[in-house]
Design a protein around this motif. Structure first.
Motif, PDB file in Angstrom:
ATOM      1  N   ARG A  13      -1.294   3.974  -3.931  1.00 40.85           N
ATOM      2  CA  ARG A  13      -0.571   2.847  -4.485  1.00 40.85           C
ATOM      3  C   ARG A  13       0.813   2.777  -3.883  1.00 40.85           C
ATOM      4  NH1 ARG A  13      -1.815   1.102  -9.567  1.00 40.85           N
ATOM      5  NH2 ARG A  13      -0.040  -0.270  -9.271  1.00 40.85           N
ATOM      6  N   ALA A  14       1.109   1.669  -3.200  1.00 42.48           N
ATOM      7  CA  ALA A  14       2.443   1.466  -2.662  1.00 42.48           C
ATOM      8  C   ALA A  14       3.340   0.918  -3.759  1.00 42.48           C
ATOM      9  CB  ALA A  14       2.395   0.477  -1.497  1.00 42.48           C
ATOM     10  N   ALA A  15       4.631   1.199  -3.680  1.00 41.32           N
ATOM     11  CA  ALA A  15       5.583   0.613  -4.623  1.00 41.32           C
ATOM     12  C   ALA A  15       5.683  -0.873  -4.345  1.00 41.32           C
ATOM     13  CB  ALA A  15       6.954   1.271  -4.457  1.00 41.32           C
ATOM     14  N   VAL A  16       5.492  -1.694  -5.347  1.00 41.67           N
ATOM     15  CA  VAL A  16       5.470  -3.129  -5.149  1.00 41.67           C
ATOM     16  C   VAL A  16       6.307  -3.811  -6.200  1.00 41.67           C
ATOM     17  CG1 VAL A  16       3.163  -3.068  -4.146  1.00 41.67           C
ATOM     18  CG2 VAL A  16       3.417  -3.392  -6.596  1.00 41.67           C
ATOM     19  N   GLY A  17       6.654  -5.063  -5.931  1.00 44.88           N
ATOM     20  CA  GLY A  17       7.414  -5.851  -6.894  1.00 44.88           C
ATOM     21  C   GLY A  17       6.498  -6.435  -7.950  1.00 44.88           C
ATOM     22  N   ALA A  18       7.125  -7.147  -8.907  1.00 48.05           N
ATOM     23  CA  ALA A  18       6.367  -7.683 -10.037  1.00 48.05           C
ATOM     24  C   ALA A  18       5.372  -8.739  -9.621  1.00 48.05           C
ATOM     25  CB  ALA A  18       7.341  -8.271 -11.058  1.00 48.05           C
ATOM     26  N   SER A  91      11.176 -10.078  12.134  1.00 43.82           N
ATOM     27  CA  SER A  91      12.239  -9.067  12.220  1.00 43.82           C
ATOM     28  C   SER A  91      12.161  -8.036  11.092  1.00 43.82           C
ATOM     29  CB  SER A  91      13.607  -9.764  12.182  1.00 43.82           C
ATOM     30  OG  SER A  91      13.808 -10.429  10.937  1.00 43.82           O
ATOM     31  N   VAL A  92      11.168  -8.150  10.253  1.00 43.66           N
ATOM     32  CA  VAL A  92      11.019  -7.255   9.109  1.00 43.66           C
ATOM     33  C   VAL A  92       9.810  -6.344   9.316  1.00 43.66           C
ATOM     34  CG1 VAL A  92      10.603  -7.117   6.616  1.00 43.66           C
ATOM     35  CG2 VAL A  92      12.107  -8.899   7.540  1.00 43.66           C
ATOM     36  N   TRP A  93       9.982  -5.085   8.956  1.00 38.64           N
ATOM     37  CA  TRP A  93       8.907  -4.095   9.058  1.00 38.64           C
ATOM     38  C   TRP A  93       8.089  -4.105   7.770  1.00 38.64           C
ATOM     39  CZ3 TRP A  93       7.465  -1.081  13.152  1.00 38.64           C
ATOM     40  CH2 TRP A  93       6.572  -0.042  12.905  1.00 38.64           C
ATOM     41  N   TYR A  94       6.760  -4.160   7.931  1.00 35.14           N
ATOM     42  CA  TYR A  94       5.875  -4.218   6.781  1.00 35.14           C
ATOM     43  C   TYR A  94       4.821  -3.124   6.866  1.00 35.14           C
ATOM     44  CZ  TYR A  94       7.652  -8.998   6.072  1.00 35.14           C
ATOM     45  OH  TYR A  94       8.456 -10.090   5.868  1.00 35.14           O
ATOM     46  N   ASP A  95       4.441  -2.658   5.691  1.00 33.30           N
ATOM     47  CA  ASP A  95       3.208  -1.890   5.554  1.00 33.30           C
ATOM     48  C   ASP A  95       2.128  -2.880   5.129  1.00 33.30           C
ATOM     49  OD1 ASP A  95       4.382   0.550   6.118  1.00 33.30           O
ATOM     50  OD2 ASP A  95       4.885   0.934   4.021  1.00 33.30           O
ATOM     51  N   THR A  96       1.144  -3.094   6.002  1.00 34.84           N
ATOM     52  CA  THR A  96       0.025  -3.966   5.645  1.00 34.84           C
ATOM     53  C   THR A  96      -1.032  -3.098   4.994  1.00 34.84           C
ATOM     54  OG1 THR A  96       0.518  -5.479   7.461  1.00 34.84           O
ATOM     55  CG2 THR A  96      -1.678  -5.614   6.484  1.00 34.84           C
ATOM     56  N   GLU A  97      -1.268  -3.364   3.736  1.00 35.93           N
ATOM     57  CA  GLU A  97      -2.139  -2.535   2.920  1.00 35.93           C
ATOM     58  C   GLU A  97      -3.545  -3.124   2.889  1.00 35.93           C
ATOM     59  OE1 GLU A  97      -2.188  -0.718  -1.640  1.00 35.93           O
ATOM     60  OE2 GLU A  97      -0.634  -2.124  -1.003  1.00 35.93           O
ATOM     61  N   PHE A  98      -4.519  -2.328   3.303  1.00 35.05           N
ATOM     62  CA  PHE A  98      -5.927  -2.723   3.275  1.00 35.05           C
ATOM     63  C   PHE A  98      -6.597  -2.009   2.097  1.00 35.05           C
ATOM     64  CE2 PHE A  98      -4.647  -3.435   7.608  1.00 35.05           C
ATOM     65  CZ  PHE A  98      -5.377  -4.524   8.042  1.00 35.05           C
ATOM     66  N   ALA A  99      -7.217  -2.754   1.226  1.00 39.44           N
ATOM     67  CA  ALA A  99      -7.929  -2.187   0.083  1.00 39.44           C
ATOM     68  C   ALA A  99      -9.422  -2.474   0.254  1.00 39.44           C
ATOM     69  CB  ALA A  99      -7.424  -2.787  -1.218  1.00 39.44           C
ATOM     70  N   VAL A 100     -10.218  -1.436   0.256  1.00 41.03           N
ATOM     71  CA  VAL A 100     -11.658  -1.552   0.481  1.00 41.03           C
ATOM     72  C   VAL A 100     -12.390  -0.980  -0.733  1.00 41.03           C
ATOM     73  CG1 VAL A 100     -13.574  -1.017   2.028  1.00 41.03           C
ATOM     74  CG2 VAL A 100     -11.255  -1.265   2.956  1.00 41.03           C
ATOM     75  N   ARG A 145       9.970  -2.828   3.115  1.00 35.71           N
ATOM     76  CA  ARG A 145      10.534  -1.517   2.809  1.00 35.71           C
ATOM     77  C   ARG A 145      11.225  -1.461   1.448  1.00 35.71           C
ATOM     78  NH1 ARG A 145      12.797   0.383   8.805  1.00 35.71           N
ATOM     79  NH2 ARG A 145      10.741   1.092   9.558  1.00 35.71           N
ATOM     80  N   SER A 146      11.516  -2.619   0.907  1.00 38.49           N
ATOM     81  CA  SER A 146      12.111  -2.631  -0.427  1.00 38.49           C
ATOM     82  C   SER A 146      11.045  -2.531  -1.512  1.00 38.49           C
ATOM     83  CB  SER A 146      12.915  -3.917  -0.628  1.00 38.49           C
ATOM     84  OG  SER A 146      12.053  -5.041  -0.758  1.00 38.49           O
TER      85      SER A 146
END
Length: 541
Positions: A13-18, A91-100, A145-146
């Motif tokens: 589980r990545a930290a995510v916003g509401a 210009s923003v770095w993202y973690d692209t989350e794949f859920a299987v 990253r936030s």
């Protein structure tokens, strides 16, 4: 781009916003079908697909958003590659989350691939992570990253099918299997083969793939769909005398293949070799032509001097717009009339005929076609099939005729290099034609066209391979000027009356047929058809 995966089979589980949609109880919560940004958030990833792509489903884009879902088989050692395009800020770095999520209730996967927005993310899950018969649902989202996350994409689905189909059973009434007491049919017999699949593993078989006298390939095999009763029928025309082998395999909805089944049967040789100019064994004279489009064309004769629509076979390839082609007797001792191909650089290869006029199935062969004097075939103004092959003889290497420097040369076919003999001279403004025997003595003759006057002169052949002296030659036609008929040639007797005939291409691209007359000369022209524009023909024989 980087990719990370938890060490356990379960979501990391990545930290995510509401605004992020949570995964509840190991299953996906409902998400909006549209993958659009809400409240100014980063848009959800798009372009979701997997490789190998699912087959047999409703969605051709590889996502499987709609039922019925596609099947994935043949995963192999590389596993399944998941892909998605990030729609975030470049210009923003993202973690692209794949859920299987597996549909059998087992723990899901949560895997992250990282990179700047706008790029394509890919990750590979090994084949061992996927179980046979299970439906998988997957989605993707971007997390910066936030910890702020985009919406999840819409759900994609696929079904894993790793079970190979049942192997086929092959039967044929026309071609009994080896060991049968029934007589073998002759080459070029067309017969039906029946493929049948039944029992466990047969219900999801969608097609049979087959190959006659060649190995089955990984892809691109000839195929036939399976009928509701589990059978399919194909008509084949074997042209290889002796033992033939038909390989057949079943293919299911996921692309899985059965083991190949071999059906071995025998075919008898033809009663006699094909005649010169007959490229498919129907007893009618045919022509070869090459075009500026790089194709090799076969014009099959109808037996009345006209042609069916010209045929080009895909397996003969391209590049025929340079050099020349010659019908050249039987090079491979199989009774079929073969061809010489002279490249644009003067290199000569023999090209075997499969017995039906297709010159792309049996490769090519080298032979003693180099000139012993070290000169090159590109020196020839004309290059023609030799007179020794005009009657369809079985001699492997026929001679070749050329017109060079105003002389007609006969190049004898033998190992160690071809040597030339001068047959005629004074041909600077002439065209030579090789019609075969025109005088009824069984010896091939030559026609010479005066390009300016249009007069056709018969130079009878002698038993020793020479030609009649100029004083003994006779005029047999007129009006055949090069201006009117830029190309003139013969396939011998084209209408079956035992008399050699002519073809001439007009300057407008039409092809005319001139039937030979019993008393000498030629009948008025009629259209020979064939569908070619002869202004685009590079070479013909």
């Amino acid at each position: 781009m980087t990719a990370t995966q938890s060490g356990m089979r379960g979501f990391r589980r990545a930290a995510v916003g509401a605004a992020a949609t949570l995964l509840l109880g190991g299953a996906f919560a409902a998400v909006p079908a549209a993958a659009e940004a809400a409240d100014g958030l980063t848009p959800a990833p798009s372009g979701l697909s997997i490789s190998p792509a699912p087959v047999g489903g409703a969605d051709s884009e590889g996502c499987g958003a709609s039922r019925p879902y596609g099947y994935v088989g043949r995963i192999g050692g590389e596993g399944i590659t998941f892909s998605a395009t990030s729609n975030g800020n470049p210009s923003v770095w993202y973690d692209t989350e794949f859920a299987v999520q597996p549909g059998d209730g087992s723990a899901p996967y949560d895997v992250t691939a990282s990179g700047y927005g706008g790029g394509t993310r890919q990750l590979v899950l090994p084949a061992a992570d996927f179980a046979d018969g299970v439906t998988y649902t997957w989605r993707a989202r971007d997390v910066d990253r936030s910890g702020t996350a985009s919406d999840w994409s819409g759900d994609c689905h696929f079904v894993v099918d790793l079970t190979p189909p049942a192997a086929p059973v092959i039967t044929s009434k026309v071609f009994p299997p080896d060991g049968s007491t029934a007589p073998a049919p002759p080459v070029r017999t067309t017969g039906t083969f029946t493929f049948k699949v039944s029992g466990p593993g047969s219900q999801d078989t969608v097609r049979f793939e087959y190959a006659l006298d060649s190995d089955l390939a990984v892809d691109g095999n000839a195929s036939v769909p399976v009928g509701p009763d589990g059978t399919a029928k194909v008509k084949l025309t074997p042209t290889q005398w002796g033992t033939n082998v038909l390989d057949v395999q079943s293919v299911d909805r996921a692309g899985n293949v059965s083991g190949a089944v071999q059906y071995t049967f025998s075919v008898a040789p033809a009663a006699k070799p094909d005649k010169a100019g007959d490229l498919n064994g129907d007893g009618k004279a045919d022509l070869l032509a090459t075009g500026t489009d790089g194709k090799l064309y076969v014009l099959y004769g109808k037996g009345d001097g006209t042609f069916k629509k010209a045929v080009t076979y895909a397996d003969t390839g391209d590049g025929w717009d340079r050099g020349s082609v010659l019908r050249d007797g039987d090079l491979t001792y199989d009774g079929y009339q073969d061809m010489l191909r002279i490249s644009g650089t003067g290199y000569v290869t023999g090209v075997p005929n499969n017995g039906l006029g297709d010159f792309g199935t049996r490769g090519s062969t080298t032979g003693p076609w180099e000139r012993a004097d070290g000169t090159n075939w590109t020196a020839a103004k004309q290059i023609l099939h030799g007179t020794s092959g005009s009657e369809g003889t079985s001699t492997r290497f026929q001679d070749i005729l050329t017109v060079e420097n105003g002389q007609l040369l006969r190049w004898a076919g033998r190992f160690g290099g071809m040597t030339s003999t001068v047959l005629a001279s004074g041909l600077d403004r002439s065209t030579v034609i090789t019609p075969g025997d025109m005088t009824g003595d069984g010896i091939p003759d030559i026609l010479i066209r005066d390009d300016d006057s249009g007069t056709l002169t018969l130079a009878a052949g002698n038993a020793d391979g020479t030609l009649a002296a100029p004083a003994e030659r006779t005029a047999v036609g007129k009006g055949f000027t090069a201006a009117r008929y830029p190309r003139i040639l013969s396939s011998g007797d084209a209408n079956g009356d035992g008399i050699a005939d002519l073809y001439a291409a007009t300057r407008h691209g039409g092809l005319k047929f001139f039937a030979g007359l019993p008393g000498g000369g030629f009948a008025p022209p009629v259209g020979a058809h064939g569908g070619l524009d002869w202004t685009t023909v590079v070479a013909a024989d």
